[in-house]
Every structure is written in C-alpha cells, then in structure tokens.
Design a protein around this motif. Structure first.
Motif, mmCIF file in Angstrom:
data_model
loop_
_atom_site.group_PDB
_atom_site.id
_atom_site.type_symbol
_atom_site.label_atom_id
_atom_site.label_comp_id
_atom_site.label_asym_id
_atom_site.label_seq_id
_atom_site.Cartn_x
_atom_site.Cartn_y
_atom_site.Cartn_z
ATOM 1 N N THR A 223 -5.315 -8.868 8.554
ATOM 2 C CA THR A 223 -4.684 -8.152 7.442
ATOM 3 C C THR A 223 -4.621 -6.656 7.726
ATOM 4 O OG1 THR A 223 -5.547 -9.802 5.895
ATOM 5 C CG2 THR A 223 -4.765 -7.728 4.951
ATOM 6 N N THR A 224 -5.709 -6.125 8.301
ATOM 7 C CA THR A 224 -5.749 -4.698 8.639
ATOM 8 C C THR A 224 -4.655 -4.343 9.649
ATOM 9 O OG1 THR A 224 -8.134 -4.593 8.222
ATOM 10 C CG2 THR A 224 -7.180 -2.851 9.591
ATOM 11 N N LYS A 225 -4.448 -5.204 10.636
ATOM 12 C CA LYS A 225 -3.392 -4.960 11.630
ATOM 13 C C LYS A 225 -2.012 -4.954 10.971
ATOM 14 C CE LYS A 225 -5.770 -6.822 15.699
ATOM 15 N NZ LYS A 225 -5.774 -7.893 16.725
ATOM 16 N N LEU A 226 -1.787 -5.888 10.054
ATOM 17 C CA LEU A 226 -0.504 -5.918 9.342
ATOM 18 C C LEU A 226 -0.324 -4.690 8.456
ATOM 19 C CD1 LEU A 226 -0.224 -9.687 8.328
ATOM 20 C CD2 LEU A 226 1.328 -8.442 9.827
ATOM 21 N N MET A 227 -1.430 -4.228 7.845
ATOM 22 C CA MET A 227 -1.362 -3.020 7.018
ATOM 23 C C MET A 227 -1.019 -1.807 7.874
ATOM 24 S SD MET A 227 -1.761 -3.260 3.721
ATOM 25 C CE MET A 227 -2.327 -1.611 3.301
ATOM 26 N N GLU A 228 -1.612 -1.722 9.057
ATOM 27 C CA GLU A 228 -1.319 -0.602 9.960
ATOM 28 C C GLU A 228 0.148 -0.625 10.374
ATOM 29 O OE1 GLU A 228 -4.114 -1.179 13.088
ATOM 30 O OE2 GLU A 228 -5.789 -0.263 11.992
ATOM 31 N N GLU A 229 0.666 -1.810 10.650
ATOM 32 C CA GLU A 229 2.088 -1.936 11.000
ATOM 33 C C GLU A 229 2.972 -1.547 9.818
ATOM 34 O OE1 GLU A 229 5.197 -5.324 12.712
ATOM 35 O OE2 GLU A 229 3.070 -5.798 12.454
ATOM 36 N N THR A 230 2.570 -1.961 8.625
ATOM 37 C CA THR A 230 3.319 -1.621 7.412
ATOM 38 C C THR A 230 3.333 -0.112 7.200
ATOM 39 O OG1 THR A 230 2.689 -3.716 6.385
ATOM 40 C CG2 THR A 230 3.448 -1.973 4.916
ATOM 41 N N ILE B 51 7.671 -10.532 8.699
ATOM 42 C CA ILE B 51 7.509 -11.364 7.503
ATOM 43 C C ILE B 51 6.823 -12.683 7.869
ATOM 44 C CG2 ILE B 51 8.751 -12.672 5.732
ATOM 45 C CD1 ILE B 51 10.861 -10.451 5.735
ATOM 46 N N GLY B 52 7.202 -13.258 9.004
ATOM 47 C CA GLY B 52 6.609 -14.522 9.444
ATOM 48 C C GLY B 52 5.113 -14.392 9.685
ATOM 49 N N ARG B 53 4.689 -13.298 10.320
ATOM 50 C CA ARG B 53 3.251 -13.089 10.566
ATOM 51 C C ARG B 53 2.486 -12.996 9.247
ATOM 52 N NH1 ARG B 53 5.326 -9.647 14.536
ATOM 53 N NH2 ARG B 53 4.973 -7.790 13.284
ATOM 54 N N THR B 54 3.075 -12.317 8.276
ATOM 55 C CA THR B 54 2.422 -12.176 6.968
ATOM 56 C C THR B 54 2.308 -13.520 6.263
ATOM 57 O OG1 THR B 54 3.358 -9.943 6.765
ATOM 58 C CG2 THR B 54 2.480 -10.958 4.772
ATOM 59 N N LEU B 55 3.380 -14.287 6.261
ATOM 60 C CA LEU B 55 3.375 -15.577 5.562
ATOM 61 C C LEU B 55 2.424 -16.570 6.225
ATOM 62 C CD1 LEU B 55 7.175 -15.997 4.734
ATOM 63 C CD2 LEU B 55 5.325 -15.301 3.203
ATOM 64 N N GLY C 21 -4.509 -6.823 -0.065
ATOM 65 C CA GLY C 21 -3.841 -6.236 1.089
ATOM 66 C C GLY C 21 -2.563 -6.972 1.440
ATOM 67 N N LEU C 22 -2.621 -8.305 1.406
ATOM 68 C CA LEU C 22 -1.434 -9.104 1.710
ATOM 69 C C LEU C 22 -0.357 -8.937 0.642
ATOM 70 C CD1 LEU C 22 -3.131 -12.356 3.040
ATOM 71 C CD2 LEU C 22 -1.835 -10.683 4.361
ATOM 72 N N ASN C 23 -0.768 -8.753 -0.606
ATOM 73 C CA ASN C 23 0.217 -8.511 -1.666
ATOM 74 C C ASN C 23 0.924 -7.168 -1.469
ATOM 75 O OD1 ASN C 23 -0.247 -10.925 -3.020
ATOM 76 N ND2 ASN C 23 -1.854 -10.063 -4.304
ATOM 77 N N ILE C 24 0.175 -6.150 -1.032
ATOM 78 C CA ILE C 24 0.786 -4.850 -0.733
ATOM 79 C C ILE C 24 1.778 -4.991 0.414
ATOM 80 C CG2 ILE C 24 0.335 -2.531 0.176
ATOM 81 C CD1 ILE C 24 -2.369 -2.642 -1.316
ATOM 82 N N ILE C 25 1.379 -5.725 1.445
ATOM 83 C CA ILE C 25 2.268 -5.956 2.584
ATOM 84 C C ILE C 25 3.530 -6.693 2.123
ATOM 85 C CG2 ILE C 25 2.490 -7.192 4.774
ATOM 86 C CD1 ILE C 25 -0.582 -6.709 5.115
ATOM 87 N N LYS C 26 3.347 -7.681 1.253
ATOM 88 C CA LYS C 26 4.486 -8.440 0.728
ATOM 89 C C LYS C 26 5.458 -7.528 -0.023
ATOM 90 C CE LYS C 26 5.530 -12.333 -2.384
ATOM 91 N NZ LYS C 26 6.181 -11.578 -3.458
ATOM 92 N N ASP C 27 4.922 -6.637 -0.861
ATOM 93 C CA ASP C 27 5.775 -5.714 -1.606
ATOM 94 C C ASP C 27 6.573 -4.826 -0.654
ATOM 95 O OD1 ASP C 27 4.836 -6.711 -3.982
ATOM 96 O OD2 ASP C 27 3.349 -5.143 -4.288
ATOM 97 N N ASN C 28 5.914 -4.393 0.425
ATOM 98 C CA ASN C 28 6.586 -3.530 1.391
ATOM 99 C C ASN C 28 7.665 -4.259 2.170
ATOM 100 O OD1 ASN C 28 5.302 -0.577 1.958
ATOM 101 N ND2 ASN C 28 3.763 -1.937 1.091
ATOM 102 N N TYR C 29 7.347 -5.492 2.629
ATOM 103 C CA TYR C 29 8.382 -6.162 3.426
ATOM 104 C C TYR C 29 9.573 -6.572 2.563
ATOM 105 C CZ TYR C 29 6.874 -11.108 2.474
ATOM 106 O OH TYR C 29 6.570 -12.328 1.917
ATOM 107 N N GLU C 30 9.356 -6.797 1.269
ATOM 108 C CA GLU C 30 10.492 -7.071 0.384
ATOM 109 C C GLU C 30 11.371 -5.830 0.242
ATOM 110 O OE1 GLU C 30 8.755 -8.563 -3.200
ATOM 111 O OE2 GLU C 30 8.666 -10.632 -2.478
ATOM 112 N N LEU C 31 10.721 -4.652 0.160
ATOM 113 C CA LEU C 31 11.484 -3.397 0.126
ATOM 114 C C LEU C 31 12.236 -3.194 1.432
ATOM 115 C CD1 LEU C 31 12.241 -0.630 -1.067
ATOM 116 C CD2 LEU C 31 10.085 0.251 -0.139
ATOM 117 N N PHE C 32 11.553 -3.424 2.561
ATOM 118 C CA PHE C 32 12.200 -3.290 3.866
ATOM 119 C C PHE C 32 13.409 -4.229 3.972
ATOM 120 C CE2 PHE C 32 7.836 -2.137 5.896
ATOM 121 C CZ PHE C 32 7.899 -0.886 5.311
ATOM 122 N N ARG C 33 13.225 -5.448 3.491
ATOM 123 C CA ARG C 33 14.308 -6.433 3.542
ATOM 124 C C ARG C 33 15.505 -5.970 2.717
ATOM 125 N NH1 ARG C 33 12.604 -11.670 0.743
ATOM 126 N NH2 ARG C 33 12.982 -10.289 -1.027
#
Length: 260
Positions: free
Chosen positions: A132-139, A163-167, A215-227
């Motif tokens: 999760t930390t790695k995904l947050m850093e990427e985000t 998105i696939g890595r997060t899911l 953390g994953l919910n924050i990442i989800k919110d960000n990738y939806e914005l990116f999308r």
C-alpha cells in the motif's frame, strides 16, 4: 516452557490443495485456506493460502529446508520474505500477554494454533502495508506532476496497470484476511475468545487493517480522478482532430471553388 513462533510471508499465495496432496504429515486441521500440521511433539507448521508459513519450535535449518520444499507451490515467491517472531510461555499460572510474548495456562493445541494464526496475520499485514505504501508513493508522484505541470504523465495503458495493481491488492486483503472474524473455535470457548481478542489488540490488527484500507481508499479516489482527467484529455484530442478535419474539408471546398 518457553516456545518460539516464527512466521514468514514468502509469496503472494500458496497452492494449498496441491501442497496438501504432496506433503504427507500429521494434518491436525485443514480447509481451503489453511493447513495445520503436527510435525513432532511440540512442533507445528501452519500454512496459509495467502503466502504465509508459520513455525512453532523449529530451528533455522529445518525452517530453511521446509521453505525450500514449499517454494514450488508458491505463486510469485519473494526474494526476501517478511518475518515476525513471538514467544509463548506454556504451563504458566495464568494467561498473560505482553508486547511480543504470551504466557498461557497449560499447552492446549487450539490455543497454540490461535496464537500462530494471529502472528501470521500480523506478518501478512506488514506485507500489505508495504504494498500500500508503494502505491501511495506512486500516487503522490503523479499528483505532484499534476500540480507542477498541470497535466498527467500517465498513458492509458500505464493508468490501467496502476488501477490493476490497486484492485489486486484490495481483493487479496478482502479475500485472505479475517481480522474482523473470530475463528469458529472461539465462538463457544470463552478462554479462546479472550486470548484471541487480546492477541488482536497486542498486534494492533484492526487498526493496521483500517490504515491499509484507508490508504487504498485514498489511492482509489486518486486513480478515479486520474481516469477522469485522462478521459477528458482523450476527448479533447478527439474533438480537436475532428475540428481540424472539418477545417481541412472546408479549406478544400474553398480551394476547389477558387481554382475551378
């Protein structure tokens, strides 16, 4: 008697069904997710589908031998495993839990299995926290690029991979960890239930689990914005191409009228 629990996250997952059919030893408990073996008197091995192997009273040589044996049944085996150690003092006058140890009355196998389960869930949470930390850093990296440049540096394919890595991580956590579920053995045994709840508090399992989920919910919110931004960018480009084509066609019509 002082006993040692060592738990290792060695892979993304372990093929429980295949390993069960190949490894012939005294199997005390099994289901689709777990295998609990009695190897020798006072020696136990607990194997979990989510890539964790836990040992009680095993020395380093035998642990290495077993991890080599089970490696062929692992999916995405790690070069370096996560590990956690915990001490058990058996035959104590009362149950008492400390920071990295527990004292228990007697030496009940169900209590020992319960302790090994909690230690294994703890080491799994360490692994999921790192992912999760790695995904947050990427985000955060992509967010900073958006702030400084006013645009994303992600292509459609890279965004889909992100998105696939997060899911995949969210699904693994939801499928494999039972942080909020008490094992059936604790439902009708007050002693087991108390030990289980004390262990969850000691390892801070619920709070760590919530932190990962947040953390994953924050990442989800960000990738939806990116999308959404990427879709807008692609729509804008498509509209621009259409406008250029129309302009070219209009100019072509004017040119034909002028030269005819």
């Amino acid at each position: 008697m002082l006993q040692q629990v060592l738990s290792y996250q060695i892979a993304d997952s372990i093929d429980i069904k295949m390993f069960k059919s190949a490894f012939k030893s005294d199997l005390y408990f099994s289901d689709t997710d777990e295998l609990f073996y009695i190897i020798d008197e006072g020696q136990y091995i607990y194997v979990f589908k989510y890539g964790v192997v836990c040992f009680l009273n095993y020395d380093a040589v035998k642990i290495s031998e077993f991890l080599r044996l089970i490696s062929s049944y692992c999916k995405n085996k790690f070069d370096q495993s996560f590990e956690e150690e915990f001490k058990i003092q058996t035959n104590s006058v009362k149950n008492k839990i400390g920071f990295n140890s527990i004292e228990i009355i007697g030496e009940d196998i169900e209590v020992l299995r319960l302790i090994m389960l909690n230690v294994s869930q703890s080491v799994a949470l360490d692994y999921y926290h790192e992912q999760t930390t790695k995904l947050m850093e990427e985000t955060n990296y992509h967010t900073q690029i958006l702030e400084t440049r006013g645009r994303l540096d992600l292509s459609g394919i890279n965004l889909k991979k992100y998105i696939g890595r997060t899911l995949i991580l969210k699904n693994r956590i939801a499928e494999n960890l039972y942080i909020f579920d008490s094992p059936p053995e604790t439902w009708e045994d007050e002693n087991l239930n108390k030990i289980h709840n004390d262990l969850k508090r000691t390892f801070d399992l619920k709070e760590r689990f919530r932190n990962i989920q947040e953390g994953l919910n924050i990442i989800k919110d960000n990738y939806e914005l990116f999308r959404d931004l990427l879709q807008y960018r692609n729509s804008y480009r498509l509209e621009l191409v259409i406008i250029i084509l129309i302009l070219v066609e209009v100019l072509n019509i004017f040119a034909q009228k002028i030269f005819n």
